[in-house]
Design a protein around this motif. Structure first.
Motif, short mmCIF file in Angstrom:
data_model
loop_
_atom_site.label_atom_id
_atom_site.label_comp_id
_atom_site.label_asym_id
_atom_site.label_seq_id
_atom_site.Cartn_x
_atom_site.Cartn_y
_atom_site.Cartn_z
N THR A 13 -18.49 45.64 97.05
CA THR A 13 -17.11 45.24 97.36
C THR A 13 -16.97 43.72 97.33
OG1 THR A 13 -16.88 47.23 98.71
CG2 THR A 13 -15.23 45.52 99.00
N ILE A 17 -14.47 41.66 94.90
CA ILE A 17 -13.52 40.65 95.41
C ILE A 17 -13.73 39.32 94.71
CG2 ILE A 17 -12.90 39.26 97.44
CD1 ILE A 17 -13.39 41.82 99.13
N GLN A 106 -9.52 45.80 98.60
CA GLN A 106 -10.97 45.65 98.67
C GLN A 106 -11.39 44.99 99.99
OE1 GLN A 106 -13.37 46.70 96.60
NE2 GLN A 106 -12.01 47.54 95.06
#
Length: 127
Positions: A13, A17, A106
C-alpha cells in the motif's frame, strides 16, 4: 491474520501511494506546462490574421480567396489545436483528482492495515 500478512499489505500500500504521488507530480508538471502553452497560443492567435486584408491594402477575388484559405488552413486548425490543449488540461485535472481519490482510499487501507498489524502483534504476544 498474521503479522507478515499485514506487513506485506502495508508495504504494498505504501508503494501504491508513492507511485500515485509520483503520477500526480508528473500530471501537475504536464498540466502547468500545457497551461503555459495555452496562454502563449492564445496570445499569438491574432497574428495569423495579419496583415489584415482591407480595401486599402488588398482587395478583390484573390484577397477574398486568400483570406478564406488563411481562415480554413491556419486559423481554424490553430483554434482546433488550442481547443485540444484545453481538453488535455481538463483531462489532466480530472486524472489528478481521480488519482488523489485513489491515494485517499489507499491511505485509509494503510491505516486499517496498521491497526490490523498492531492487533496481530498483540495476539502473538499473548500466545
Amino acid at each position: 491474520m498474521s503479522v507478515e500478512f499485514y506487513r506485506n499489505r502495508i508495504r504494498e500500500t505504501e508503494n501504491a501511494i508513492q507511485a500515485a504521488n509520483e503520477k500526480i507530480a508528473r500530471l501537475r508538471a504536464c498540466r502547468a506546462h500545457l497551461i503555459g502553452q495555452e496562454i502563449i497560443m492564445g496570445d499569438t492567435k491574432h497574428t495569423f490574421k495579419e496583415p489584415e486584408l482591407t480595401k486599402e491594402n488588398w482587395y478583390g477575388k484573390h484577397a477574398d480567396e486568400f483570406d478564406a484559405e488563411r481562415e480554413s488552413e491556419v486559423v481554424g486548425p490553430y483554434q482546433d489545436l488550442l481547443n485540444e490543449v484545453g481538453n488535455t488540461i481538463e483531462k489532466a485535472t480530472n486524472e489528478i483528482s481521480a488519482t488523489q481519490d485513489v491515494i485517499n482510499f489507499q491511505s485509509s487501507l494503510l491505516s486499517n492495515y496498521q491497526i490490523g498489524l498492531e492487533r496481530a502483534i498483540e495476539r502473538e504476544k499473548e500466545e
